[in-house]
Design an enzyme around this catalytic site. Sequence first.
Site, PDB file in Angstrom:
ATOM      1  N   HIS A  13      42.169  41.169  46.742  1.00 34.70           N
ATOM      2  CA  HIS A  13      41.431  39.908  46.714  1.00 34.70           C
ATOM      3  C   HIS A  13      41.965  38.987  47.802  1.00 34.70           C
ATOM      4  CE1 HIS A  13      40.779  35.666  45.310  1.00 34.70           C
ATOM      5  NE2 HIS A  13      39.559  36.137  45.230  1.00 34.70           N
ATOM      6  N   SER A  14      41.074  38.469  48.649  1.00 34.49           N
ATOM      7  CA  SER A  14      41.414  37.519  49.704  1.00 34.49           C
ATOM      8  C   SER A  14      42.507  38.106  50.609  1.00 34.49           C
ATOM      9  CB  SER A  14      41.838  36.187  49.076  1.00 34.49           C
ATOM     10  OG  SER A  14      41.816  35.142  50.012  1.00 34.49           O
ATOM     11  N   MET A  15      43.688  37.468  50.712  1.00 36.83           N
ATOM     12  CA  MET A  15      44.757  38.044  51.527  1.00 36.83           C
ATOM     13  C   MET A  15      45.090  39.459  51.079  1.00 36.83           C
ATOM     14  SD  MET A  15      48.758  36.832  51.905  1.00 36.83           S
ATOM     15  CE  MET A  15      49.140  37.454  50.244  1.00 36.83           C
TER      16      MET A  15
ATOM     17  N   LEU B 208      37.601  42.147  47.619  1.00 33.68           N
ATOM     18  CA  LEU B 208      36.980  40.979  47.006  1.00 33.68           C
ATOM     19  C   LEU B 208      37.257  39.736  47.845  1.00 33.68           C
ATOM     20  CD1 LEU B 208      38.104  41.573  43.289  1.00 33.68           C
ATOM     21  CD2 LEU B 208      36.193  42.623  44.510  1.00 33.68           C
TER      22      LEU B 208
ATOM     23  N   CYS C 261      43.127  41.712  50.538  1.00 31.07           N
ATOM     24  CA  CYS C 261      42.294  42.658  51.302  1.00 31.07           C
ATOM     25  C   CYS C 261      43.041  43.122  52.544  1.00 31.07           C
ATOM     26  CB  CYS C 261      40.969  41.997  51.701  1.00 31.07           C
ATOM     27  SG  CYS C 261      39.914  41.532  50.314  1.00 31.07           S
TER      28      CYS C 261
END
Length: 372
Positions: A173-175, A199, A177
């Site tokens: 999720h976010s970072m 995500l 990724c």
Amino acid sequence: MFGATDDDDLHDLDIIQEACSLGGQPMSNKGIKDIVDSCTDGPQLASQVATSSNDFRTKFIVEHESYMTIRSTKIRVSHNLSRIFDTNEDDVIIDYFIHGLGGNLEQFEPLLRLDDLCDRYFIAIDLPGFGKSEEYNDYSMNTIVEIAHEILIGILKDNNRYIKNCKLNIIGHSMGCYISLHYFQKYVDEFKVLSLILLAPPKLYISQLRKGYTLTRLILYALSIFPFAFDYYRTRFDQSKGLKSSGIRDFFHNNSNDNIDLQYRKLWQYQNNIQIKSKSIVGYLRGWEQVDWKNIEAIIKSQNLKSSLKLLVIGGNQDVVTPISDIQKFSDTLPIVDDKKLEIIENCAHNICFDRPEMICEIFLKDVVKKL
């Protein structure tokens, strides 16, 4: 899926509702509505939630959490792999969840519960310096990727027994990724990666964080020396706004006061937000490493993963942290594989699993659980 009439879809709907329901979950044994009603939004909210920690510790998380020591650092993990060690099962598929900057494993709670209900194995971690994991002295992204790997290996071992032929679905999720993609590049030879599920991914390249961007590097260096200045700003000028603080305002789109579970999740997120240390945030930003997109493409070609690797990107159309245009570019830049998909959730912001838990569970059930 919602509104469907056949037995399979009705069963799926029941699973999703159970995965997302918070009734009876708080360790305080209070009702969700009672907890929400007892909190007053505004400057006093931080002290209220800080002294009511059991209101925001759920039975599912507590049941599955444990701690391990990696590089002399205490790390919190959550997993349901215990039953593997009582069987002769070797060829297993594990969903490995990696959160983003300032996040923690609890942000995946609906998906972890969905996995458990579907008899799937999951592992989620608090990265060093976040959640309930201790701080570490090196937040370079390569080091964090190595630590994430050491955590996984540590969980997979029981009295020197190693689970062979482990297959991974890596969910970031976010970072997270970025960390997931770096992990894929570094350890693709050690585990068979079935899918990368990304995500709310950030920009392809964050120019301000590149090594040669002097101004940003100087600011981050100064904040690393004087983290209390960032702490003061966050506490005095942002978190004092309660649920109107940036960590809630920018991470949630749905503002319905009728959804008690949503209001609870906002308070839960806020309670986690006020515990985040500025020192850790700055450390991760200083250690940021851009993704080598050409290398990822080369790995997929050289290892013939085009037909076996699934790439799934999921974003919210109301995400102001990672706008939909950035998410689309991120998806477009990922290498071409036979199973590549972009899903956009309507009326959803950055904290996908908390803002629209039913929708992310529906997508995960349809595109991951039933396809892999």
